[in-house]
Design an enzyme around this catalytic site. Structure first.
Site, PDB file in Angstrom:
ATOM      1  N   HIS A  98       0.803  -1.211   0.000  1.00 44.19           N
ATOM      2  CA  HIS A  98       0.000   0.000   0.000  1.00 44.19           C
ATOM      3  C   HIS A  98       0.845   1.274   0.000  1.00 44.19           C
ATOM      4  O   HIS A  98       0.346   2.370   0.266  1.00 44.19           O
ATOM      5  CB  HIS A  98      -0.950   0.008   1.207  1.00 44.19           C
ATOM      6  CG  HIS A  98      -2.258   0.673   0.939  1.00 44.19           C
ATOM      7  ND1 HIS A  98      -2.539   1.963   1.304  1.00 44.19           N
ATOM      8  CD2 HIS A  98      -3.370   0.241   0.308  1.00 44.19           C
ATOM      9  CE1 HIS A  98      -3.767   2.286   0.948  1.00 44.19           C
ATOM     10  NE2 HIS A  98      -4.292   1.259   0.330  1.00 44.19           N
ATOM     11  N   ASP A 159      -7.534   4.377   8.848  1.00 46.44           N
ATOM     12  CA  ASP A 159      -8.872   4.320   8.248  1.00 46.44           C
ATOM     13  C   ASP A 159      -9.070   3.051   7.426  1.00 46.44           C
ATOM     14  O   ASP A 159     -10.198   2.588   7.263  1.00 46.44           O
ATOM     15  CB  ASP A 159      -9.109   5.542   7.362  1.00 46.44           C
ATOM     16  CG  ASP A 159      -9.301   6.811   8.187  1.00 46.44           C
ATOM     17  OD1 ASP A 159      -9.789   6.713   9.319  1.00 46.44           O
ATOM     18  OD2 ASP A 159      -8.955   7.898   7.693  1.00 46.44           O
ATOM     19  N   GLU A 270     -13.179  12.835  13.109  1.00 45.02           N
ATOM     20  CA  GLU A 270     -12.516  13.180  11.862  1.00 45.02           C
ATOM     21  C   GLU A 270     -13.344  14.255  11.154  1.00 45.02           C
ATOM     22  O   GLU A 270     -14.363  14.718  11.666  1.00 45.02           O
ATOM     23  CB  GLU A 270     -12.346  11.952  10.945  1.00 45.02           C
ATOM     24  CG  GLU A 270     -11.243  11.009  11.379  1.00 45.02           C
ATOM     25  CD  GLU A 270     -10.802  10.049  10.280  1.00 45.02           C
ATOM     26  OE1 GLU A 270     -11.194  10.266   9.109  1.00 45.02           O
ATOM     27  OE2 GLU A 270     -10.071   9.088  10.582  1.00 45.02           O
TER      28      GLU A 270
END
Length: 521
Positions: A98, A159, A270
């Site tokens: 990632h 997240d 958030e």
């Protein structure tokens, strides 16, 4: 005769040097094949190891190690270290791939597939300070599922959960829980690390502490995380998930900062920016229920810059406590200054809330829109500068948010350990602002890679010119001078730690911080 002999020796020496320069894999590959590892090396069909989520950089390795044990990793790193500067080989640990700019790649080096690592199974320990021992190649989603079986879970998250432990701990690991618990690197008790010399070291706050804090947030420069002890807390069963909108940034920021100070009702805080989106609240209805459906249906988002505050309250569905939970949420929301008609609520299982981004991943994969370029830009911005940043960037540089979400939320510096390697702003409160863009392949318009990269550069140039004291999260630079500027006064310690734990600069070459010295002789 003596002349002929000298000529032959000179010719063979030059030929050897030329072969090493042109075909450096001839000797290294054969020596790797001879290593006594429990797993195996692959030398062909290695394209997957030259790709990552960013889909912008591709560097083909010489080999990929699929380790079965920590010993396999140590043997490989030690072997390459012992080869010295005469070898061009470097080593990159690759988790779930990632990375954004080739950070987990190793051009003509060895990539270690950390997901292949087979160590002891996850071991959960309960008591006054519960924790779980996990492999560095384990995915956070698997840790969540396993710990939930025992009524526990880690405290701090990212997240997106389909990332490896070693990958996020090498950066920081930030999500909406960070205001209370700090990043993931603030919730680690102990690490097992393979250093750049192939030594396997256990480290913690009390044992080999310098290595422990070096590796946390260290961008893979000092060692490969092969095992970690993660702090746990009792897990809730359900989540009340809330969204509200603002038109004024100052009001939005003031409410966010109020919520992260002191004892907040909410467990997750958030926010994100929405610019010129059509039918925004209608899109939310698939996951959320509006408190006032009539007013919500009349709200228009077209042409507006809006700021969404996203909150979560964890709870267990105990009928005796639900009244108190609902009242607590109502009281907290009543102190905020959001647009009343934009209050949306949802109740979801805890696991579904934490794994929410995976739902989007599945949809994007089905449309072929997941494996596209992701020119993300993540910034940490001091609280005192966030208003002028927002005014310039959301008012002038960006015209819409159609290329991907823009996250924005504050965190408390007191929850970050300044002994780690991560670089953050100096103020007590700072904001994460994450431009999570996806580029449409081959597009030359506003949704194309070139346009987004130009936009990112305009943002960075503005931060530099305005001297905002911004630091990049998941940083990417091309020169060591830029890295020195990024680390600032921490650079000297960072460089000294590198010379101590990875003296030949073998590890994580894709970060482009240090370069392995090569001796052609």
């Amino acid at each position: 005769m003596l002349f002929l002999r000298s000529f032959i020796i000179l010719f063979l020496t030059c030929l050897t040097i030329k072969l090493n320069l042109c075909f450096p894999s001839i000797i290294p590959s054969s020596s790797l094949k001879a290593l006594p590892v429990d797993g195996h090396f692959k030398f062909e069909q290695l394209d997957h190891a030259a790709k990552d989520f960013g889909n912008r950089y591709s560097f083909l390795p010489l080999a990929v190690l699929h380790p079965k044990s920590v010993s396999d990793i140590a043997i490989t790193v030690r072997h390459i270290w012992q080869m010295g500067p005469s070898s061009q080989l470097t080593v990159a640990a690759r988790g779930h791939g990632h990375s954004l700019q080739g950070q987990a790649q190793a051009h003509r080096g060895v990539v270690i597939n950390m997901e292949s690592l087979q160590g002891p199974k996850m071991q959960l320990h309960t008591g006054n300070s519960p924790y779980v021992d996990v492999s560095g190649g384990e995915l956070w989603i698997n840790i969540l599922r396993e710990t939930l079986k025992h009524g526990f879970s880690p405290k701090s998250w990212t997240d997106y959960l389909h990332l490896t432990v070693g990958g996020t701990l090498s950066n920081a690991g930030i999500s909406g829980q960070a205001f209370r618990h700090g990043p993931q690197i603030s919730n680690v008790h102990q690490l097992e690390v393979v250093t750049g010399t192939g030594e396997v070291v256990n480290c913690s706050e009390k044992q080999n502490s310098d290595l422990f804090y070096s590796v946390l947030g260290g961008l893979g420069q000092f060692g490969i995380i092969t095992r970690a002890r993660i702090s746990l807390e009792p897990a809730p069963q359900m989540v009340k998930w809330i969204r509200v909108l603002y038109t004024d940034f100052a009001t939005f920021a003031r409410d966010q900062e109020k919520l992260i100070s002191g004892e907040s009702t909410f467990d997750y805080i958030e926010g994100f920016v929405i610019i010129n989106r059509t039918g925004l609240l209608n899109n939310w209805r698939s996951s959320f229920n509006p408190q006032d459906p009539v007013q919500a249906s009349q709200f228009k988002s077209d042409g507006k810059t809006l700021f969404c505050l996203e909150l979560a309250k964890y709870f267990n569905p105990n009928p005796e406590q639900m009244g108190a939970v609902n009242q607590e949420i109502k009281d907290s929301l009543s102190q905020l200054n959001h647009i009343p008609s934009t209050l949306f609520l949802s109740e979801v299982p805890y696991l579904d809330f934490l794994d929410r981004v995976h739902v989007s991943e599945i949809k994007l994969r089905s449309k072929g829109l997941w494996e596209v370029p992701h020119p993300w830009l993540n910034l940490l911005i001091p609280r005192s500068k966030i208003h002028i940043f927002a005014q310039q960037v959301f008012g002038n540089i960006l015209t819409d948010t159609s290329n991907g979400p823009i996250l924005i939320y504050p965190v408390n510096k007191s929850k970050w350990d300044n002994r780690t390697s991560v670089v953050i702003p100096e103020e007590e409160v700072f904001y994460l602002v994450a431009f999570l863009s996806s580029a449409v392949p081959s597009s030359t318009g506003n949704d194309g890679l070139d346009h987004i990269l130009v936009q990112n550069k305009r943002i960075l140039d503005y931060c530099e010119i305005a001297r905002l004291g911004v630091k990049q999260y998941l940083p990417h630079y091309s020169t060591q001078g830029e890295w020195q500027s990024h680390f600032g006064p921490q650079w000297e310690v960072f460089a000294q730690r590198k010379s101590t734990y990875d003296p030949l600069a073998l590890l994580a070459p894709g970060q482009r911080i240090f370069q392995k010295p090569i001796a052609y002789s």
